[in-house]
Design a protein around this motif. Structure first.
Motif, PDB file in Angstrom:
ATOM      1  N   GLU A   1      58.095  37.448  30.792  1.00 16.87           N
ATOM      2  CA  GLU A   1      58.598  38.825  30.747  1.00 16.87           C
ATOM      3  C   GLU A   1      57.586  39.765  30.095  1.00 16.87           C
ATOM      4  O   GLU A   1      57.464  40.926  30.487  1.00 16.87           O
ATOM      5  CB  GLU A   1      59.926  38.889  29.997  1.00 16.87           C
ATOM      6  N   PHE A   2      56.875  39.257  29.096  1.00 24.63           N
ATOM      7  CA  PHE A   2      55.836  40.050  28.438  1.00 24.63           C
ATOM      8  C   PHE A   2      54.590  40.145  29.318  1.00 24.63           C
ATOM      9  O   PHE A   2      54.025  41.221  29.507  1.00 24.63           O
ATOM     10  CB  PHE A   2      55.470  39.424  27.089  1.00 24.63           C
ATOM     11  N   TYR A   3      54.158  39.033  29.851  1.00 23.94           N
ATOM     12  CA  TYR A   3      52.884  38.939  30.570  1.00 23.94           C
ATOM     13  C   TYR A   3      52.890  39.656  31.917  1.00 23.94           C
ATOM     14  O   TYR A   3      51.953  40.383  32.247  1.00 23.94           O
ATOM     15  CB  TYR A   3      52.529  37.460  30.767  1.00 23.94           C
ATOM     16  N   GLU A   4      53.932  39.452  32.693  1.00 20.15           N
ATOM     17  CA  GLU A   4      53.956  39.912  34.081  1.00 20.15           C
ATOM     18  C   GLU A   4      53.598  41.389  34.246  1.00 20.15           C
ATOM     19  O   GLU A   4      52.722  41.716  35.039  1.00 20.15           O
ATOM     20  CB  GLU A   4      55.309  39.576  34.713  1.00 20.15           C
ATOM     21  N   PRO A   5      54.217  42.312  33.518  1.00 23.87           N
ATOM     22  CA  PRO A   5      53.859  43.720  33.725  1.00 23.87           C
ATOM     23  C   PRO A   5      52.476  44.084  33.188  1.00 23.87           C
ATOM     24  O   PRO A   5      51.949  45.142  33.516  1.00 23.87           O
ATOM     25  CB  PRO A   5      54.958  44.493  32.980  1.00 23.87           C
ATOM     26  N   ARG A   6      51.883  43.214  32.397  1.00 23.35           N
ATOM     27  CA  ARG A   6      50.573  43.479  31.792  1.00 23.35           C
ATOM     28  C   ARG A   6      49.449  42.659  32.434  1.00 23.35           C
ATOM     29  O   ARG A   6      48.309  42.711  32.010  1.00 23.35           O
ATOM     30  CB  ARG A   6      50.630  43.159  30.297  1.00 23.35           C
ATOM     31  N   ARG A   7      49.786  41.901  33.433  1.00 23.12           N
ATOM     32  CA  ARG A   7      48.859  40.943  34.031  1.00 23.12           C
ATOM     33  C   ARG A   7      47.542  41.577  34.451  1.00 23.12           C
ATOM     34  O   ARG A   7      46.466  41.066  34.134  1.00 23.12           O
ATOM     35  CB  ARG A   7      49.517  40.253  35.215  1.00 23.12           C
ATOM     36  N   ALA A   8      47.576  42.676  35.153  1.00 22.14           N
ATOM     37  CA  ALA A   8      46.341  43.307  35.641  1.00 22.14           C
ATOM     38  C   ALA A   8      45.447  43.723  34.479  1.00 22.14           C
ATOM     39  O   ALA A   8      44.233  43.476  34.502  1.00 22.14           O
ATOM     40  CB  ALA A   8      46.662  44.493  36.531  1.00 22.14           C
ATOM     41  N   SER A   9      46.029  44.320  33.468  1.00 21.95           N
ATOM     42  CA  SER A   9      45.246  44.750  32.308  1.00 21.95           C
ATOM     43  C   SER A   9      44.650  43.553  31.564  1.00 21.95           C
ATOM     44  O   SER A   9      43.480  43.581  31.169  1.00 21.95           O
ATOM     45  CB  SER A   9      46.134  45.558  31.364  1.00 21.95           C
ATOM     46  N   ILE A  10      45.447  42.518  31.381  1.00 22.90           N
ATOM     47  CA  ILE A  10      44.960  41.314  30.703  1.00 22.90           C
ATOM     48  C   ILE A  10      43.820  40.687  31.496  1.00 22.90           C
ATOM     49  O   ILE A  10      42.796  40.284  30.932  1.00 22.90           O
ATOM     50  CB  ILE A  10      46.110  40.306  30.484  1.00 22.90           C
ATOM     51  N   ARG A  11      43.972  40.625  32.807  1.00 25.46           N
ATOM     52  CA  ARG A  11      42.935  40.048  33.664  1.00 25.46           C
ATOM     53  C   ARG A  11      41.636  40.851  33.559  1.00 25.46           C
ATOM     54  O   ARG A  11      40.565  40.285  33.408  1.00 25.46           O
ATOM     55  CB  ARG A  11      43.408  40.008  35.113  1.00 25.46           C
ATOM     56  N   GLU A  12      41.734  42.172  33.621  1.00 25.38           N
ATOM     57  CA  GLU A  12      40.543  43.020  33.530  1.00 25.38           C
ATOM     58  C   GLU A  12      39.827  42.833  32.194  1.00 25.38           C
ATOM     59  O   GLU A  12      38.604  42.707  32.151  1.00 25.38           O
ATOM     60  CB  GLU A  12      40.931  44.488  33.711  1.00 25.38           C
ATOM     61  N   ARG A  13      40.584  42.823  31.109  1.00 24.61           N
ATOM     62  CA  ARG A  13      39.971  42.661  29.790  1.00 24.61           C
ATOM     63  C   ARG A  13      39.377  41.270  29.617  1.00 24.61           C
ATOM     64  O   ARG A  13      38.324  41.109  28.999  1.00 24.61           O
ATOM     65  CB  ARG A  13      40.986  42.970  28.695  1.00 24.61           C
ATOM     66  N   THR A  14      40.041  40.263  30.172  1.00 21.61           N
ATOM     67  CA  THR A  14      39.514  38.898  30.100  1.00 21.61           C
ATOM     68  C   THR A  14      38.200  38.792  30.866  1.00 21.61           C
ATOM     69  O   THR A  14      37.226  38.233  30.356  1.00 21.61           O
ATOM     70  CB  THR A  14      40.544  37.893  30.656  1.00 21.61           C
ATOM     71  N   LEU A  15      38.163  39.330  32.082  1.00 24.43           N
ATOM     72  CA  LEU A  15      36.922  39.298  32.872  1.00 24.43           C
ATOM     73  C   LEU A  15      35.795  40.027  32.160  1.00 24.43           C
ATOM     74  O   LEU A  15      34.651  39.571  32.172  1.00 24.43           O
ATOM     75  CB  LEU A  15      37.157  39.890  34.261  1.00 24.43           C
ATOM     76  N   ALA A  16      36.106  41.157  31.547  1.00 24.66           N
ATOM     77  CA  ALA A  16      35.079  41.907  30.818  1.00 24.66           C
ATOM     78  C   ALA A  16      34.493  41.076  29.682  1.00 24.66           C
ATOM     79  O   ALA A  16      33.282  41.106  29.436  1.00 24.66           O
ATOM     80  CB  ALA A  16      35.663  43.209  30.282  1.00 24.66           C
TER      81      ALA A  16
END
Length: 107
Positions: free
Chosen positions: A18-33
Protein backbone atom coordinates in the motif's frame (compact mmCIF):
# COMPACT_ATOMS: atom_id res chain seq x y z
CA UNK A 1 3.63 -26.16 -1.89
CA UNK A 2 4.78 -22.53 -2.10
CA UNK A 3 5.87 -19.98 0.43
CA UNK A 4 4.00 -20.18 3.73
CA UNK A 5 3.60 -16.82 5.45
CA UNK A 6 2.09 -16.03 8.82
CA UNK A 7 -0.84 -13.64 9.15
CA UNK A 8 1.56 -11.00 10.51
CA UNK A 9 3.93 -11.42 7.54
CA UNK A 10 1.05 -11.16 5.07
CA UNK A 11 -0.24 -8.07 6.84
CA UNK A 12 3.22 -6.47 6.82
CA UNK A 13 3.60 -7.17 3.09
CA UNK A 14 0.15 -5.73 2.42
CA UNK A 15 1.07 -2.59 4.35
CA UNK A 16 4.34 -2.33 2.45
CA UNK A 17 2.51 -2.71 -0.88
CA UNK A 18 0.00 0.00 0.00
CA UNK A 19 2.92 2.33 0.71
CA UNK A 20 5.12 1.26 -2.20
CA UNK A 21 2.66 1.00 -5.08
CA UNK A 22 1.78 4.70 -5.48
CA UNK A 23 5.45 5.64 -5.06
CA UNK A 24 6.92 2.97 -7.31
CA UNK A 25 7.92 5.23 -10.20
CA UNK A 26 9.66 7.73 -7.93
CA UNK A 27 11.46 4.99 -5.99
CA UNK A 28 12.59 3.37 -9.25
CA UNK A 29 13.92 6.67 -10.64
CA UNK A 30 15.84 7.48 -7.46
CA UNK A 31 17.22 3.94 -7.25
CA UNK A 32 18.44 4.05 -10.87
CA UNK A 33 20.06 7.43 -10.25
CA UNK A 34 21.99 5.99 -7.32
CA UNK A 35 23.04 2.67 -8.82
CA UNK A 36 24.41 4.31 -11.95
CA UNK A 37 27.12 5.76 -9.71
CA UNK A 38 28.56 2.24 -9.50
CA UNK A 39 30.54 1.29 -12.62
CA UNK A 40 29.21 -2.28 -12.70
CA UNK A 41 25.59 -1.19 -12.72
CA UNK A 42 26.23 1.67 -15.12
CA UNK A 43 27.72 -0.83 -17.58
CA UNK A 44 24.76 -3.21 -17.26
CA UNK A 45 22.24 -0.40 -17.67
CA UNK A 46 24.07 1.10 -20.65
CA UNK A 47 23.99 -2.29 -22.39
CA UNK A 48 20.25 -2.66 -21.90
CA UNK A 49 17.77 -1.10 -24.31
CA UNK A 50 15.54 1.34 -22.35
CA UNK A 51 12.37 -0.17 -23.84
CA UNK A 52 13.54 -3.66 -22.87
CA UNK A 53 14.39 -2.45 -19.37
CA UNK A 54 10.89 -0.91 -19.06
CA UNK A 55 9.27 -4.18 -20.18
CA UNK A 56 11.39 -6.17 -17.72
CA UNK A 57 10.56 -3.73 -14.94
CA UNK A 58 6.84 -4.03 -15.66
CA UNK A 59 7.08 -7.84 -15.76
CA UNK A 60 8.97 -7.87 -12.46
CA UNK A 61 6.37 -5.55 -10.95
CA UNK A 62 3.57 -7.85 -12.07
CA UNK A 63 5.34 -10.84 -10.51
CA UNK A 64 5.92 -8.96 -7.27
CA UNK A 65 2.31 -7.80 -7.15
CA UNK A 66 1.04 -11.30 -7.83
CA UNK A 67 3.21 -12.62 -5.01
CA UNK A 68 2.27 -10.03 -2.41
CA UNK A 69 -1.37 -9.50 -3.33
CA UNK A 70 -2.35 -12.98 -4.56
CA UNK A 71 0.13 -15.20 -2.74
CA UNK A 72 1.62 -16.55 -6.00
CA UNK A 73 5.25 -16.57 -4.84
CA UNK A 74 6.90 -19.20 -7.02
CA UNK A 75 7.03 -17.18 -10.27
CA UNK A 76 8.44 -14.18 -8.39
CA UNK A 77 11.01 -16.24 -6.50
CA UNK A 78 12.06 -18.02 -9.70
CA UNK A 79 12.52 -14.63 -11.36
CA UNK A 80 14.71 -13.46 -8.47
CA UNK A 81 16.82 -16.63 -8.76
CA UNK A 82 17.23 -16.07 -12.51
CA UNK A 83 18.18 -12.42 -11.97
CA UNK A 84 20.75 -13.39 -9.36
CA UNK A 85 22.21 -15.95 -11.72
CA UNK A 86 22.28 -13.42 -14.55
CA UNK A 87 24.04 -10.80 -12.42
CA UNK A 88 26.52 -13.34 -11.08
CA UNK A 89 27.37 -14.40 -14.64
CA UNK A 90 27.81 -10.72 -15.53
CA UNK A 91 30.36 -10.34 -12.74
CA UNK A 92 28.08 -8.55 -10.31
CA UNK A 93 28.77 -10.87 -7.36
CA UNK A 94 30.88 -8.22 -5.59
CA UNK A 95 27.99 -5.78 -5.41
CA UNK A 96 27.01 -6.85 -1.89
CA UNK A 97 30.41 -5.77 -0.60
CA UNK A 98 30.19 -2.46 -2.42
CA UNK A 99 26.63 -1.93 -1.17
CA UNK A 100 27.72 -2.78 2.36
CA UNK A 101 30.54 -0.25 2.24
CA UNK A 102 28.23 2.44 0.80
CA UNK A 103 25.17 1.75 2.98
CA UNK A 104 26.45 -0.07 6.09
CA UNK A 105 23.26 0.43 8.10
CA UNK A 106 21.14 -1.22 5.38
CA UNK A 107 22.65 -4.70 5.81
Amino acid sequence: MGLQLTYEEKHALSTFWEFYEPRRASIRERTLARVTRWPQWRTVLERTDPDQRAREDEHSHQLQSSAIVDGRWEPFLESLRAQGEHYAMAGMSGMRLQFRSTYPSAI
